[in-house]
Design a protein around this motif. Structure first.
Motif, short mmCIF file in Angstrom:
data_model
loop_
_atom_site.label_atom_id
_atom_site.label_comp_id
_atom_site.label_asym_id
_atom_site.label_seq_id
_atom_site.Cartn_x
_atom_site.Cartn_y
_atom_site.Cartn_z
N LYS A 146 0.84 -1.21 0.00
CA LYS A 146 0.00 0.00 0.00
C LYS A 146 0.87 1.25 0.00
O LYS A 146 0.64 2.19 -0.77
CB LYS A 146 -0.93 -0.03 1.22
N ASP A 205 1.02 3.87 -2.95
CA ASP A 205 0.34 5.10 -2.56
C ASP A 205 1.15 5.81 -1.47
O ASP A 205 0.72 5.92 -0.33
CB ASP A 205 -1.07 4.76 -2.06
N LEU A 209 -5.14 7.42 -1.57
CA LEU A 209 -6.11 6.49 -2.11
C LEU A 209 -6.79 5.74 -0.96
O LEU A 209 -6.16 4.95 -0.27
CB LEU A 209 -5.43 5.51 -3.08
#
Length: 80
Positions: free
Chosen positions: A63, A67, A72
């Motif tokens: 993740k 990002d 997000l």
């Protein structure tokens, strides 16, 4: 496993408790609480029942890699 439990007089806390009971059994038998479409916020609290700390850490790292600014779906499933 997809849980579909409904009780007209049950509040959100009671429904969450029912989920916890079912997901404890799922974890006990090494099942999964999510499949092809991801975890979602309703199952977030139970993700550790079917994923190890190492797996959760890999998810967090992926993740963060994809990002890095946390824009997000911020805070929806995995914390930083």
């Amino acid at each position: 496993m997809h849980i579909a439990f409904s009780e007209p007089d049950a509040d959100a806390e009671t429904l969450h408790e029912v989920d916890g009971i079912v997901y404890a059994l799922v974890g006990r038998y090494h099942g999964s609480i999510s499949a092809e479409h991801g975890i979602g916020i309703l199952k977030r609290d139970f993700l550790d029942r079917s994923r190890s700390p190492a797996e959760l850490e890999v998810m967090r790292r992926i993740k963060t890699a994809l990002d890095p600014n946390g824009i997000l779906n911020p805070g929806k499933v995995l914390g930083r």
